[in-house]
Design a protein around this motif. Structure first.
Motif, PDB file in Angstrom:
ATOM      1  N   VAL A 166      15.323 -20.983  21.141  1.00  9.48           N
ATOM      2  CA  VAL A 166      14.685 -19.803  20.565  1.00  9.48           C
ATOM      3  C   VAL A 166      14.531 -18.744  21.645  1.00  9.48           C
ATOM      4  N   ALA A 167      14.581 -17.485  21.239  1.00  2.93           N
ATOM      5  CA  ALA A 167      14.333 -16.367  22.144  1.00  2.93           C
ATOM      6  C   ALA A 167      13.034 -15.689  21.708  1.00  2.93           C
ATOM      7  N   VAL A 168      12.187 -15.378  22.665  1.00  2.69           N
ATOM      8  CA  VAL A 168      10.959 -14.640  22.396  1.00  2.69           C
ATOM      9  C   VAL A 168      11.094 -13.252  23.011  1.00  2.69           C
ATOM     10  N   VAL A 169      10.409 -12.265  22.397  1.00  2.00           N
ATOM     11  CA  VAL A 169      10.607 -10.877  22.814  1.00  2.00           C
ATOM     12  C   VAL A 169       9.533 -10.388  23.771  1.00  2.00           C
ATOM     13  N   SER A 170       8.468 -11.153  23.950  1.00  2.00           N
ATOM     14  CA  SER A 170       7.410 -10.753  24.884  1.00  2.00           C
ATOM     15  C   SER A 170       6.615 -11.982  25.308  1.00  2.00           C
ATOM     16  N   ALA A 171       5.941 -11.867  26.437  1.00  4.09           N
ATOM     17  CA  ALA A 171       5.069 -12.952  26.891  1.00  4.09           C
ATOM     18  C   ALA A 171       3.933 -13.169  25.898  1.00  4.09           C
ATOM     19  N   TYR A 172       3.473 -12.081  25.292  1.00  3.62           N
ATOM     20  CA  TYR A 172       2.379 -12.178  24.320  1.00  3.62           C
ATOM     21  C   TYR A 172       2.804 -13.003  23.106  1.00  3.62           C
ATOM     22  N   VAL A 187      12.955 -22.354  25.314  1.00  2.00           N
ATOM     23  CA  VAL A 187      12.526 -20.978  25.069  1.00  2.00           C
ATOM     24  C   VAL A 187      13.178 -20.044  26.093  1.00  2.00           C
ATOM     25  N   HIS A 188      13.802 -18.986  25.592  1.00  2.00           N
ATOM     26  CA  HIS A 188      14.432 -17.978  26.442  1.00  2.00           C
ATOM     27  C   HIS A 188      13.692 -16.648  26.250  1.00  2.00           C
ATOM     28  N   HIS A 189      13.380 -15.978  27.329  1.00  2.00           N
ATOM     29  CA  HIS A 189      12.732 -14.669  27.251  1.00  2.00           C
ATOM     30  C   HIS A 189      13.816 -13.597  27.228  1.00  2.00           C
ATOM     31  N   VAL A 190      13.938 -12.931  26.079  1.00  3.10           N
ATOM     32  CA  VAL A 190      14.943 -11.876  25.918  1.00  3.10           C
ATOM     33  C   VAL A 190      14.258 -10.659  25.289  1.00  3.10           C
ATOM     34  N   PRO A 191      13.660  -9.797  26.092  1.00  2.64           N
ATOM     35  CA  PRO A 191      13.014  -8.596  25.531  1.00  2.64           C
ATOM     36  C   PRO A 191      14.029  -7.731  24.792  1.00  2.64           C
ATOM     37  N   ASN A 192      13.567  -7.073  23.751  1.00  2.00           N
ATOM     38  CA  ASN A 192      14.446  -6.209  22.974  1.00  2.00           C
ATOM     39  C   ASN A 192      14.847  -4.969  23.778  1.00  2.00           C
ATOM     40  N   PRO A 193      16.036  -4.432  23.503  1.00  2.00           N
ATOM     41  CA  PRO A 193      16.446  -3.209  24.200  1.00  2.00           C
ATOM     42  C   PRO A 193      15.721  -1.991  23.653  1.00  2.00           C
ATOM     43  N   VAL A 194      15.557  -1.003  24.501  1.00  2.00           N
ATOM     44  CA  VAL A 194      14.991   0.285  24.094  1.00  2.00           C
ATOM     45  C   VAL A 194      16.145   1.280  24.117  1.00  2.00           C
ATOM     46  N   LEU A 195      16.513   1.768  22.950  1.00  4.63           N
ATOM     47  CA  LEU A 195      17.748   2.543  22.805  1.00  4.63           C
ATOM     48  C   LEU A 195      17.489   4.026  23.043  1.00  4.63           C
ATOM     49  N   VAL A 196      17.132   4.338  24.280  1.00  6.84           N
ATOM     50  CA  VAL A 196      16.869   5.718  24.686  1.00  6.84           C
ATOM     51  C   VAL A 196      17.676   5.994  25.952  1.00  6.84           C
TER      52      VAL A 196
END
Length: 377
Positions: A166-172, A187-196
């Motif tokens: 599973v991938a989680v998007v934040s430590a929270y 568990v893999h930590h993979v934060p979502n991209p910010v498309l800016v």
């Protein structure tokens, strides 16, 4: 590498679908064979519980893919609203390797948000306990809650049998979901991209309107935002859509409120850049809150409530304002932002802090490629 991305939605209708479609584009640019799979059957209670027809189609595609390339990855971004847990037996039977990104809390909570929609409060009950099952917390009806419980029981069984990564998007969100992760899950930590794209900071101190981005639902705090903006006579623009649009208009028919509906990424960012602040008055615990990061990347201050992951991306009084989830607190924060010099300082600081470690799509894709290799190993 052949990659199948599974999403309940073929177009952007929230954070999970936006990330799925963006990552598909980024992975293709790196030379991977990518398909985005979405359900085709008309959405109904039956397909929501067990979408047999679409699962059969998925199984056929996976078998054909595995015949061509044994290194086939299935990456599930969302499934609870339409694809259903029926996808998991099809994936298991194919032998394809699987990664599930937990964009929400459906792994633990039947309604996906640890939130009592009837009382408007965060829920601390043990999911599927007697106390949970006898409490009407659904945003619709108690029979709908019972339906969600049945769906949750089916889902838990299928996930236990199928999901190892599973991938989680934040430590929270990881901490919130930890009690529901099995010992066999990696568990893999993979934060979502910010498309800016990198750009100079906006000039929020010259703007008058404030903005909210996302689904227009009660739990997002849309009524708090509407009440507070009306109290300080600020125009409020909602970028997105949802069931509370009509209720907002009925409650304040003469309020200066605008609705754009779901629009493309450029329009979202343009609206943020031409706003004095982004409001994120969520009542529940968001797993991340992409619009908060997008606003900071643009150099626009954010007012965010104190619960959930989004609060941890803000330095209170430096890059934005952190408040309690009440209309009174939001109104007071908006009054503070009448000060042009404060708005300018917060916006510049938010922009500088974000671009020290930007969450680019290229970085996200590199993280995904590393995780995919670990899943295949």
């Amino acid at each position: 590498m052949r990659i199948l991305l599974i999403s309940d939605h073929a177009t952007v209708s929230g954070g999970a679908s936006a990330v799925a479609l963006a990552s598909a584009e980024g992975l293709r640019a790196k030379g991977h064979q990518v398909l985005v799979w979405t359900p085709q059957e008309p959405q109904s209670a039956t397909t929501n519980l067990w979408n047999r027809a679409d699962a059969k189609r998925l199984g056929k595609w996976l078998q054909a893919s595995m015949d061509l390339d044994r290194d086939t990855i299935v990456h599930v971004h969302s499934w609870t609203q339409h694809a259903s847990s029926s996808i998991f037996p099809a994936i298991r039977a194919s032998g394809a390797r699987l990664l599930v990104t937990l964009h929400d809390y459906f792994l633990g909570c039947p309604n996906g948000v640890f939130f009592n929609h009837q009382t408007g409060t965060i829920c601390r009950k043990a999911p599927l306990s007697l106390d949970c099952m006898t409490t009407h917390c659904d945003k619709r009806t108690y029979p709908q809650k019972l339906f969600r419980i049945g769906r949750q029981i089916i889902q838990q069984r299928q996930i236990r049998q199928t999901v190892q990564h599973v991938a989680v998007v934040s430590a929270y969100s990881h901490a919130r979901l930890q009690p529901f992760l099995s010992d066999t899950m990696r568990v893999h930590h993979v934060p979502n991209p910010v498309l800016v794209d990198a750009c100079p900071p906006a000039t929020p101190e010259k703007q008058q309107q404030v903005v909210m981005v996302g689904a227009i639902t009660k739990g997002k705090g849309v009524h708090l935002a509407s009440d507070a903006a009306d109290a300080v006579k600020r125009r409020l623009v909602f970028v997105g859509d949802g069931p509370e649009c009509e209720a907002i208009v009925r409650a304040r028919p003469v309020a200066n409120v605008g609705f754009t509906g779901w629009v493309d990424r450029d329009k979202v960012l343009d609206t943020i850049r031409h706003s004095r602040a982004l409001l994120f008055p969520t009542l529940w615990e968001e797993t991340e809150g992409l619009s908060v990061l997008e606003a900071q990347a643009c150099g626009v201050p954010v007012i965010v409530t104190e619960q959930g992951a989004a609060r941890h991306s803000i330095v209170d009084g430096v890059t934005g304002l952190v408040i309690q989830p009440t209309a009174k607190a939001l109104t007071a924060a908006l009054r503070r932002l009448d000060d042009d010099s404060l708005v300018e300082r917060l916006g510049r600081a938010a922009h500088a802090r974000y671009w020290q470690a930007p969450r680019t799509l290229s970085h996200h894709i590199a993280q995904l490629e590393r995780v995919y290799q670990e899943v295949l190993a």
